[in-house]
Design a protein around this motif. Structure first.
Motif, short mmCIF file in Angstrom:
data_model
loop_
_atom_site.label_atom_id
_atom_site.label_comp_id
_atom_site.label_asym_id
_atom_site.label_seq_id
_atom_site.Cartn_x
_atom_site.Cartn_y
_atom_site.Cartn_z
N GLU A 61 0.80 -1.23 0.00
CA GLU A 61 0.00 0.00 0.00
C GLU A 61 0.82 1.26 0.00
N THR A 62 1.96 1.20 0.68
CA THR A 62 2.72 2.44 0.81
C THR A 62 4.18 2.16 1.13
N ALA A 63 4.99 3.16 0.90
CA ALA A 63 6.42 3.03 1.21
C ALA A 63 6.62 3.19 2.71
N VAL A 64 7.32 2.24 3.30
CA VAL A 64 7.55 2.25 4.75
C VAL A 64 8.96 2.75 5.02
N LYS A 65 9.04 3.76 5.84
CA LYS A 65 10.36 4.30 6.20
C LYS A 65 11.01 3.42 7.27
N ASP A 66 10.16 3.00 8.20
CA ASP A 66 10.67 2.27 9.36
C ASP A 66 9.56 1.45 9.99
N SER A 67 9.93 0.37 10.65
CA SER A 67 8.94 -0.34 11.48
C SER A 67 9.68 -1.03 12.61
N TYR A 68 9.06 -1.09 13.78
CA TYR A 68 9.73 -1.70 14.92
C TYR A 68 8.70 -2.21 15.92
N ILE A 69 9.16 -3.20 16.67
CA ILE A 69 8.29 -3.83 17.67
C ILE A 69 8.33 -2.98 18.95
N VAL A 70 7.19 -2.91 19.58
CA VAL A 70 7.10 -2.19 20.86
C VAL A 70 6.30 -3.05 21.83
N TYR A 71 6.76 -3.09 23.06
CA TYR A 71 6.01 -3.75 24.12
C TYR A 71 5.70 -2.73 25.21
N ASN A 72 4.52 -2.83 25.74
CA ASN A 72 4.16 -2.03 26.92
C ASN A 72 3.90 -2.97 28.07
N HIS A 73 4.43 -2.62 29.20
CA HIS A 73 4.10 -3.36 30.42
C HIS A 73 3.83 -2.36 31.52
N ILE A 74 3.11 -2.82 32.52
CA ILE A 74 2.93 -1.97 33.70
C ILE A 74 3.72 -2.60 34.83
#
Lengths: 253, 816
Positions: free
Chosen positions: B524-537
């Motif tokens: 669909e589109t040009a991707v500059k960057d992608s990365y995994i993110v985790y949130n925890h409390i």
């Protein structure tokens, strides 16, 4: 033949206040001559100051005309009248009316700088000369409140003369001054007149009136009488005084 | 007495304009103060009432599905002397699907996050129910559970999702669909804040609830007693608890942090919870928006009050100046100073008090009219009473300041000596010559004007001051607009760069779906960057904090680093500045994070900012979080964040993904822009409002000043006319000073903004969890506003100066 500088024809001035009319000048006809020291006298409420302000283009008239050098000033627009007051007329007030936050010097040069054709150099030079002549140069950098009444009035005369007016109008110029200062101021007027300056002075001060070479007596807005005198000479003061006093007494002054 | 009354009447009659302007100002101040303070007090009261009415308790714990408090936990709590009541409420969550609302008109709205399902239990938590006309709560005897097949939703759903009575709430599990008719809305104080972190509470009766309980039990039979993270998320139906605790009376004054620590020491529950707090915290969150509104309004009120003081000061000063001669004469004939003082005091204070009172009274209808808005914003029915107990001391303070100012100005009456007045008249007042400016050509008019300005600079000071303050706030208004602009908010408030977020419920889902989703996105589109993110409390620095963990190679995608550097290794961490300041943490310090029974220490490498969790957040690498949580850190919700070449395509990409994977939660930056955009829209009108206000004040200020200066100097104008100045020149000399005044005000306002705006705006953004803002001001708009202010100020003076034309020279100079 004397040259007429101001020609008053059928002049009427009526003030209306709260519906009440007060005719101050009534069908006056009068000529003021070039080079004359003309004094206008009269009792309180006679219309002498009103006449002065009408002639000086500071008051409009109800009827009649005032010709200055052939042109009717009663028909002139405000801007033309301003030019007249700036270039041709000089005015001296009883209350002196210097601008309180300007020095004497700045007050003197003010009308000069308002003249489009003037240059800073000319105006500054002329102001310096006038202030020197009127012996107020040494206090010219002071504010009006910092000098005496006489010094203020002399600065006011310098202001009135900065643009070399054709006619100098003075409304009770010694009214706010003590005797000594009054004498000094009237000496100045006499000297100016000797040098050709036309002066029209309103006063109720007999001693000031002696300086004129023509005294016009006004009652109830009309000329009652007039008297011609020679040019003022302090040597002949006593005679002059007598002549004028006799004349004034005949007018119930 | 009679003389006093005559003088007061004359004063008011002659200075009508001054009194009217003071009245208008104090009216507006009273109106704004009364509305905003009453709003805050009413919302706080409503929150307190909600806490009391629902028997909420003093302390609150919410657990995520990774921990289920046991009966031993409850016993341990009950054993604590500090606690005298423990109420666990069972909470059921389905991990497979979020809820949705089918509106009566056939539209469907997806609700973010899975619902937390509760039994509506009047005996344990009697949440108030909103009446159908949404103007009141149902009486106690009508607080009954929903009927079978019906559901209660939090009031917040009405504004968030457009939910209404009669809509259908749908919960879709993998193999089951549960539909309920919305028959009520509850006042749930936790839903004001917690909705934003994913807890959407819904309420059923015990029969319907038991259906879910059965499913939980069926699935739970095989759960490992150690309850690892991985095991929990194999279940679709899960339960845990929220806890409401009451503190024993004798511990009522204890510091809440200490109490939570005691609970942690005795039970370990604090660290096992994903959210905990006390009743005061919920009252604070409920009132947060009203605090922001109050803060903004207080800014206006301060401006208005300062402007009012300046105008009051000017009015009294110029009134005394204008009446100088009359006062001198009256003193000469025997009137005492106290009479003059009383004239000013009584007349001005009466007008001020009238303005404040009438303004306050007229704010009452406004409070009534914003009740629906309060309901939308807070999920509570706010009161509409005037907060008289708060307003009274505030007004008293304002009146005392005015009184002191009036008394200060009245000192000058002492200095008026009758003999001096009678001798020198008005001229005695004007003695200053100002700066020694050489009068000459060219620019003679400007020089004379500037000279006249400096000769009575004090007269203009108040106006310069008013314009300074007004322009300062114009600049503040503009900078707040750019501050609140969605793209700016994203940069400063989120903390990390992203255009699209894709959420995978767990690691398995990520492994299964991510490659295909990734491929779809790339199509669909040009991707500059992608990365995994985790949130925890986790727990750290004595509170719940949200962690952002990102792989080492991407962690420098942090957009809001304000000091130091991003963490790089497994023992490093970045902390929000606001969190660091609150706990006096410096770069290089070591901090400890804990989660359940695990702990790890990290070295602080830098400070960043984010509004996430109101600034209570940290950022660290995935290897760093692994040190704390073990390798199961990635078992939980996995997010993949994308940065596109063309951000505007993010909505379209989201639609494409949802078409293929309807169960996948995807958030686009455009829709977040729209959320921020609502706030931004509110702040967009702020500059317009400030500018309109400012221009009105500039107008009033210029008018008053011009009138006074004209009156004072009209003899000078007469002299200038007499010596031959044209009307146009005299008018220019008069009005140019006002350009000078306005210009001075604009320059000083700009300087104060340059040096003072940052600290002020930083205080404001602190409320949202940010600690630093970049101020950007749209230059063209500011210049335009400045020009308009200049023009208005000058124009009013020029219009006033038209009186010069009509004044007779003789009348002016004949004045003695």
């Amino acid at each position: 033949m004397e040259k007429v500088i101001l020609d008053v024809k059928n002049l009427d001035k009526v003030y209306v206040s709260d519906g009440v009319k007060n005719q101050v000048i009534k069908n006056m006809n009068l000529e003021i001559y070039d080079g004359d020291f003309t004094v206008i006298m009269g009792p309180s409420g006679s219309g002498k100051s009103t006449l002065l302000y009408c002639l000086g283009a500071m008051e409009d008239v109800t009827e009649g005309s005032i010709l200055f050098q052939g042109e009717d000033i009663t028909k002139m627009k405000e801007n033309t009248l301003s030019d007249l007051r700036l270039k041709e007329f000089g005015f001296i007030f009883q209350q002196i009316h210097l601008i309180s936050n300007l020095t004497l010097f700045q007050n003197v040069i003010l009308p000069g700088l308002a003249l489009p054709e003037s240059t800073n150099k000319d105006i500054y030079e002329r102001a310096d000369n006038l202030l020197e002549k009127f012996q107020v140069k040494h206090v010219s950098q002071r504010l009006p409140s910092q000098v005496s009444g006489g010094e203020q009035q002399r600065a006011a005369i310098a202001r009135a003369l900065i643009n070399q007016p054709k006619v100098l109008f003075a409304d009770e110029p010694t009214g706010a001054l003590n005797q000594n200062n009054s004498e000094i101021v009237m000496d100045l007027f006499s000297e100016l007149n000797r040098n050709g300056q036309s002066i029209l002075l309103v006063t109720h001060d007999r001693r000031a009136a002696l300086r004129g070479n023509r005294i016009i007596y006004i009652i109830d807005g009309a000329v009652k009488s007039e008297m011609k005198l020679n040019s003022y000479d302090s040597a002949n003061l006593k005679d002059r005084e007598h002549t004028v006093n006799t004349w004034l007494s005949s007018l119930s002054w | 007495m009679q003389a006093l009354w005559i003088l007061i009447r004359a004063q008011i009659k002659n200075k009508k304009g001054s009194y009217i302007s003071i009245f208008i100002l104090t009216f507006i101040i009273g109106f704004m103060l009364s509305s905003s303070l009453s709003l805050v007090v009413n919302i706080q009261s409503a929150a307190r009432e909600a806490i009391i009415a629902s028997d909420f308790g003093d302390l609150y714990f919410n657990f995520n599905l990774n921990y289920v408090p046991t009966s031993q936990d409850f016993n341990n709590l009950e054993q604590m002397p500090e606690i005298n009541r423990v109420r666990p409420l069972k909470k059921i969550k389905i991990t497979s699907e979020a809820g949705s609302i089918l509106h009566k008109n056939g539209d469907k709205t997806k609700v973010s996050w899975q619902p937390a399902i509760y039994v509506y239990d009047k005996d344990n938590l009697p949440l108030r129910l909103l009446s159908e006309d949404k103007t009141s709560y149902l009486p106690n005897n009508r607080l009954t559970p929903p009927q079978t097949g019906k559901i209660y939703l939090p009031i917040a759903f009405m504004s968030m999702y457009g939910a209404d009575f009669g809509d259908t709430y749908i919960i879709e599990a993998e193999e089951d669909v549960f539909e309920y008719e919305v028959s009520g809305f509850v006042e749930d104080i936790t839903q004001i804040n917690m909705i934003s972190i994913g807890e959407h509470n819904v309420y059923l009766n015990s029969v319907d609830f038991s259906e879910f309980e059965k499913k939980c039990e069926e699935e739970r039979e095989n759960v490992d007693e150690t309850e690892s993270l991985l095991t929990d998320y194999l279940n679709e139906y899960n339960y845990t608890y929220t806890l409401h605790l009451n503190i024993a009376d004798e511990y009522g004054n204890y510091n809440t942090d200490k109490l939570f620590q005691s609970i942690e020491d005795a039970t370990g529950l604090r660290n096992k919870s994903f959210f905990y707090g006390d009743d005061d915290m919920f009252v604070y969150f409920a009132s947060l928006v009203s605090y922001l509104v109050l803060l903004v309004i207080l800014v206006f009120v301060v401006v208005l009050f300062i402007a009012g003081l300046a105008i009051l000061n000017f009015n009294i000063y110029s009134s005394i100046e204008a009446e100088y001669k009359n006062i001198g004469v009256m003193k000469a004939i025997g009137l005492k100073k106290i009479v003059f003082n009383l004239v000013y005091l009584l007349s001005y204070l009466t007008v001020i008090i009238m303005g404040l009172v009438i303004g306050s009274l007229l704010s009452a209808p406004l409070l009534k009219s914003v009740k629906p808005l309060v309901l939308d914003l807070t999920g509570m029915l706010g009161g509409t009473k005037l907060a008289l107990a708060v307003l009274a001391p505030v007004y008293l303070f304002l009146i005392i300041v005015c009184l002191l100012l009036i008394l200060w100005q009245l000192r000058s009456i002492n200095k008026i000596k009758p003999y001096k007045v009678l001798r020198e008249g008005k001229q005695a007042v004007y003695k200053s010559s100002g700066l020694n400016i050489k009068l000459k050509k060219p620019l003679f008019n400007l020089r004379l004007s500037f000279k006249q300005f400096t000769a009575s600079a004090g007269t203009y000071f108040a106006s310069v001051f008013v314009i300074t303050i007004l322009f300062f706030f114009v600049l503040i208004g503009f900078s707040m607009t750019t501050l609140m602009a969605p793209d700016h908010m994203m940069e400063e408030c989120w903390g990390f760069d992203w255009d699209l977020m894709v959420f995978y419920q767990n690691h398995d889902e990520y492994e299964k779906q991510h490659p295909e989703v990734d491929e779809l996105i790339l199509k669909e589109t040009a991707v500059k960057d992608s990365y995994i993110v985790y949130n925890h409390i986790v727990n750290g620095l004595d509170q719940n904090i949200v962690t952002f963990s990102i792989p080492e190679e991407y962690i420098d995608r942090m957009t809001s680093l304000i000091e130091g550097r991003a963490p790089r290794s497994a023992d490093e961490i970045a902390v929000t500045k606001i969190l660091a300041d609150s706990k006096d943490v410096k770069i290089g310090d070591e901090i400890r994070l804990s989660h359940r029974d695990k702990e790890a220490e990290y070295t602080v490498t830098g400070f960043f900012q984010t509004t996430n969790n109101v600034g209570r957040s940290v950022a660290l690498t995935t290897s760093a979080i692994e040190r704390l949580l073990g390798d199961s850190y990635s078992d939980e919700l996995t997010q993949v964040w994308y940065v596109f070449e063309d951000q505007t395509l993010s909505d379209r990409v989201k639609e494409k993904i949802n078409a293929e994977y309807p169960d996948l939660k995807v958030t686009s930056v455009i829709e977040t822009f729209e959320t921020y955009g609502l706030m931004s829209d509110a702040f967009d009108i702020l500059p317009a409002f400030i500018i309109a206000f400012t221009l009105v004040f500039v107008l009033i200020s210029s008018f008053l000043l011009a009138e006074k200066i004209f009156y004072r100097e009209q003899i000078d104008f007469g002299i200038m006319k007499a010596i031959g100045f044209k009307n146009s020149v005299t008018r220019q000399v008069f009005s140019l000073r006002f350009l000078i005044v306005a210009l001075l005000g604009l320059i000083s306002g700009s300087l104060i903004f340059y040096f003072g705006a940052n600290p002020m705006l930083n205080k404001l953004v602190n409320l949202m969890g940010l600690s630093k803002v970049t101020i950007r001001v749209p230059l063209i708009q500011v210049l335009f506003t400045a020009l308009v202010m200049l023009a208005v100020f000058w124009l009013i003076a020029y219009v006033i100066s038209r009186k010069i034309k009509s004044l007779k020279v003789r009348d002016l100079v004949a004045d003695v």
